[in-house]
Design an enzyme around this catalytic site. Structure first.
Site, PDB file in Angstrom:
ATOM      1  N   ASP A 183       0.996  -1.553  -0.005  1.00 52.90           N
ATOM      2  CA  ASP A 183      -0.085   0.278  -0.238  1.00 52.90           C
ATOM      3  C   ASP A 183       0.987   1.443  -0.112  1.00 52.90           C
ATOM      4  O   ASP A 183       1.885   1.065   0.693  1.00 52.90           O
ATOM      5  CB  ASP A 183      -1.081   0.527   1.363  1.00 52.90           C
ATOM      6  CG  ASP A 183      -2.503   0.837   1.388  1.00 52.90           C
ATOM      7  OD1 ASP A 183      -2.304   2.239  -0.420  1.00 52.90           O
ATOM      8  OD2 ASP A 183      -3.065   0.726   1.660  1.00 52.90           O
TER       9      ASP A 183
HETATM   10  C1  BGC Z   1      -5.159   3.124  -0.131  1.00 51.35           C
HETATM   11  C2  BGC Z   1      -5.138   2.363  -1.262  1.00 51.35           C
HETATM   12  C3  BGC Z   1      -4.831   3.133  -2.489  1.00 51.35           C
HETATM   13  C4  BGC Z   1      -3.617   4.003  -2.139  1.00 51.35           C
HETATM   14  C5  BGC Z   1      -3.438   4.500  -3.091  1.00 51.35           C
HETATM   15  C6  BGC Z   1      -3.883   4.023  -0.057  1.00 51.35           C
HETATM   16  O1  BGC Z   1      -4.340   5.047   1.332  1.00 51.35           O
HETATM   17  O2  BGC Z   1      -5.015   2.417   1.215  1.00 51.35           O
HETATM   18  O3  BGC Z   1      -6.452   1.535  -0.972  1.00 51.35           O
HETATM   19  O4  BGC Z   1      -4.862   2.143  -3.779  1.00 51.35           O
HETATM   20  O5  BGC Z   1      -3.693   4.644  -1.325  1.00 51.35           O
HETATM   21  O6  BGC Z   1      -4.103   5.878  -3.351  1.00 51.35           O
END
Ligand code: BGC
Length: 893
Positions: free
Chosen positions: A307
């Site tokens: 993530d």
């Molecule tokens: C989220 C993800 C997301 C990523 C990119 C993170 O904060 O948990 O689900 O895909 O950001 O935006």
């Protein structure tokens, strides 16, 4: 506009309190990072103690990809390419270029000699985030409420078409974790409901649809991201670690990992790890989760990414099975510092990260690219997630950036408005409808209350990533959102449809209203949640402040309307359950409609139901309790603790209806509840045995072969800065200033349990998703559904399994295992549905055997309950006699 990315940057700076990484000198930064890395990686840092019994055992080495038959061709193509790649090219594909260093929310480096561009990774699970001319689909939770697999697929297909149209290589959805363990959890709405089987079908149908377009889908977040607060490490390490979700092995398999098995079974290309720890080990470098469960037991052949900014170590994450670091930065973005990129080059040259591991990472990435045909005419990104302007900096995170065409405004909506409307409509769940108050006549005198019925006066996209709750709630907030191309507000749709409408847009009941007999009040209320980087009305992502209570004094508005009008209809837009006790039994509250999160088609889809053009057929994808305290206290939001918050899943398998049933607690509305304007009967119920039961699945097949490469450490010159190369400051490159100086004599302490000899192949594995026998159909259930009412409608049939009463495994009384929905049935029309019960559906995860076990009994049957909610189960078939009967007492209260 403050973008999500710039928010992250700001927040990272704020959090970077100890000032460890502050120098603006690029070369010094690199050295400093390497020093920090060396110490952080020296051991896999011990996190806080987790409660006894929750363990994250070491699992090394990473199983290589390529041994599954359906990926053989793609791996063969990838192997040819990877064998000829330089170290720099290999590192490039594994590492993000840095936050705001490209058009998409995540961008990898490229390998242009082989036609592989910078790969574009872009949210979200319900649309193409942060861009224009794309559909804002209903959220996952709305889609789950349809209980319609065909619509789940259709939405996935449309999402994939749009992603491809915008040039997105890797779409960051669907979300199937959080599972919805915590009703207050911020992101449950991105997924399909508080049940692993519903999540499993929702996720896998979405993936099949997306990937049919050549887009690589990403299932996220693996795993245990059940609350938003404290989800991330606050840099630098040691100050406050991400929350630890402590999950026992059986619960992990039977609840939280279950839908990920389904996703892998249908060939998902990418998995994103969670921010949180599981059992005290960060998900981005938890070797048991990535190497052991995902890649060995579940046979995952694609790529595993972090993530965003979740990576906490370079060597440690590589060894634990991570393949792609996103967005590439270390935990403080925009400083040109990374755990991988140039540092991965160093770690390979000095022998710390085995070259074999890097080869496997990049082979997995390239094979996935081939698997979905992205080598053939795949478009480059034609949009920018960073700006709405037509031109601008190519790398907004750089101090000095070249200028690019940033947005071509390609319209990718096609005919997807109708897909969106079909799903929003079919998700609408009618919970109460006394006196057949609904459907309404278009001639009715309607008094509409609540600001929730209209659009946000500041504009439908006024709040960044929908981080406010003003007007109609079409989606929650955070990265799981998309910009609305339009937002059809309920009040506009009602006015288009009905002749006599008065709207009171205040959330306080207006004074001086005279209600005439025959007037009908429709009251709009909502409840919102989202991602932790925003706080909305005191809620930090999770509904920590509001609880399960409607926002903006919605209860008082309903009560006031109910005091005045004889007929009140309540419409709720919500991320999850709200407690409706303050008004549900008031005599004038005749109807209750949960429209979930409808996306852009909020208005039309609602009037389709309110005025009876369609009969409602949505079903609750979670239970609505009488009181929040009806749930176990362990599923509440866990509050602050110094250093690391511990979230122990001590309720085990007992979440949502599983818990309520076990404890004899009757919910206000049961999981699956949903009324129709017509009635249905079920007949000709038959159970057919397909495969004889055996306690253990048949033995798995041996693994196929995986690509073999030279193990010679590549020449250091492969990661020297190319001659005449003009570097963008802060962009993350694989290059080193003086690669020849890297010595192989580094004294590195590998994590406890590290080994290079492959682990024995797990008995529970054998193919994508695990042992293929887990998907063998053991029984089919066939049911004929007849529309016995006077209007057309659709019915859903759900099958719940009850384990043999002499089973020694403590198991929830009933568990959903399959569902099917009829087509639209005209009055007297009928359709036969067939549901399947697989080996996995009848199994429990035996933690000692480390395998799926059917508690076969010669005297006690499995009972398969057929109905359309956990509160409506009176028909059952038994496995031993194969007999089916109606009118049985329900297995649960
Ligand atoms: C989220 C993800 C997301 C990523 C990119 C993170 O904060 O948990 O689900 O895909 O950001 O935006």
């Amino acid at each position: 506009m403050l973008t999500f990315n710039s928010y992250l940057v700001l927040s990272a700076f704020v959090h970077s309190t100890l000032g460890l990484i502050q120098t603006p000198n690029f070369a010094a930064d690199v050295i400093r990072t390497q020093q920090l890395e060396a110490s952080w990686d020296a051991t896999i840092e011990k996190r806080d103690d987790v409660p006894a019994g929750y363990v994250a055992p070491p699992y090394y080495p990473t199983p290589k990809g390529g041994w599954v038959g359906s990926w053989t061709d793609s791996y063969a193509k990838a192997a040819k390419v990877v064998a000829n790649m330089t170290l720099a090219e290999k590192v490039n594909l594994t590492s993000g270029t840095g936050l705001l260093m490209g058009p998409c929310v995540g961008n990898t480096g490229s390998a242009l000699r082989f036609g592989i561009p910078n790969l574009c990774l872009q949210d979200s699970a319900l649309g193409i985030a942060a861009t224009d001319n794309a559909t804002a689909f209903p959220a996952g939770i709305t889609t789950g409420a349809t209980f319609n697999k065909a619509l789940m697929y259709a939405r996935g297909y449309a999402l994939g078409e749009e992603a491809r149209g915008k040039g997105v290589n890797i779409q960051l959805g669907p979300t199937i974790g959080p599972l919805g363990r915590k009703p207050r959890g911020g992101r449950g709405w991105e997924g399909f409901g508080a049940d692993p089987v519903l999540q499993g079908f929702g996720g896998s149908e979405t993936i099949k649809g997306m990937q049919a377009n050549g887009v690589i889908a990403t299932v996220k977040h693996f795993i245990g991201n059940e609350q938003e607060m404290y989800r991330m490490d606050i840099p630098p390490h040691g100050l406050m670690k991400a929350i630890s979700s402590n999950i026992d092995d059986r619960t992990l398999h039977e609840l939280y990992a279950w839908p990920f098995m389904d996703a892998i079974k249908v060939g998902v290309g990418a998995v994103m790890t969670s921010y949180n720890d599981v059992n005290g080990s960060a998900c981005s470098q938890n070797s048991k989760l990535i190497n052991g469960i995902l890649k060995d037991e579940f046979g995952f052949q694609g790529l595993v990414m972090t993530d965003w900014l979740a990576q906490i170590g370079g060597v440690s994450s590589a060894l634990a099975g991570l393949d792609m670091a996103m967005p590439g930065d270390g935990n403080t973005p925009l400083l040109g510092l990374a755990y991988w990129a140039y540092d991965l080059s160093t770690s390979v040259l000095n022998g710390t990260v085995p070259l074999e591991r890097l080869n496997d990472m990049v082979t997995r990435i390239v094979a996935t690219w081939y698997q979905f045909g992205q080598d053939q005419d795949y478009p480059l990104p034609n949009f920018s997630a960073n700006t709405a302007d037509p031109t601008g900096p190519c790398y907004p995170g750089a101090l000095i950036s070249p200028t690019c065409v940033t947005n071509e405004y390609v319209n990718v909506q096609g005919n997807h408005a109708s897909v969106a409307r079909n799903i929003s409509r079919e998700g609408i769940t009618l919970l109460k409808n006394d006196n057949n108050t609904l459907p309404l006549s278009t001639q009715a005198v309607l008094k509409i209350f609540g600001s929730e019925a209209q659009n946000n006066p500041a504009g439908m996209n006024a709040c960044n990533q929908r981080s406010c709750d003003t007007g109609i709630l079409g989606m929650g907030w955070g990265s799981g959102t998309a910009n609305y191309p339009y937002l059809d507000a309920p009040i506009d749709a009602i006015k288009r449809k009905a002749a006599n409408v008065t709207y009171y847009s205040s959330d306080s009941f207006p004074s001086g209203i005279t209600a005439l007999s025959g007037d009908i009040a429709i009251v709009f209320i909502n409840s919102d949640s989202g991602e932790n980087q925003y706080t909305v009305e005191g809620n930090h992502g999770d509904r920590d402040a509001s609880g399960l209570v409607s926002w903006h004094n919605g209860d008082a508005l309903v009560q006031a309307a109910a005091a005045k009008y004889a007929t009140v209809i309540v419409v709720v837009h919500t991320v999850g359950p709200i407690v409706v006790e303050p008004w549900i039994n008031l005599p004038s509250v005749k109807s209750l409609v949960f429209a979930h999160l409808p996306g852009q088609e909020a208005g039309n889809s609602l009037t389709d139901i309110l005025f009876g053009d369609y009969s409602p057929s949505g079903h609750l994808p979670y239970s609505i309790p009488v009181a929040e305290s009806d749930y176990p206290s362990s599923i509440g939001i866990v509050g602050f603790e110094f250093f690391q918050v511990q979230d122990t899943f001590s309720e085990g398998l007992y979440i949502d209806y599983r818990y309520l049933n076990k404890n004899g607690i009757t919910p206000r509305y049961a999981f699956g509840h949903g009324l129709s304007y017509t009635t249905f009967s079920k007949s000709s119920i038959t159970l057919t045995a397909v495969t004889p039961l055996s306690t253990l699945p048949p033995a798995r097949a041996a693994k196929g072969s995986t690509p073999v490469y030279s193990t010679a450490i590549p020449p250091a010159s492969e990661v020297a800065w190319p001659t005449g190369f003009s570097a963008i400051w802060r962009y993350l490159y694989p290059y080193l200033d003086d690669p020849a100086s890297i010595s192989s004599a580094i004294n590195f302490t590998y994590p406890v349990g590290y080994q290079t000899t492959p682990q024995p192949a797990p008995a529970a594995g054998g193919d994508e998703g695990g042992n293929p026998a887990l998907w063998d159909v053991m029984f089919t259930l066939s049911v004929t559904v007849t529309n016995t009412g006077s209007v057309a409608g659709k019915d859903t049939v759900m099958a719940f399994v009850q384990y043999p009463s002499d089973s020694s495994y403590d198991t929830p009384i009933i568990q959903l295992r399959d569902f099917e929905k009829t087509d639209t049935l005209a009055p007297q029309g009928s359709q036969t549905l067939t549901l399947s019960l697989t080996r996995r559906d009848l199994s429990v995860w035996d933690t000692t055997k480390q395998n799926w076990v059917i508690p076969v009994s010669s005297s006690e049957p499995f009972v398969f309950w057929v109905g359309n909610s956990t509160a409506n189960l009176t028909i059952a078939c038994e496995s031993l006699s194969k007999a089916c009967s109606a009118g049985r007492p329900s297995p649960v209260v």
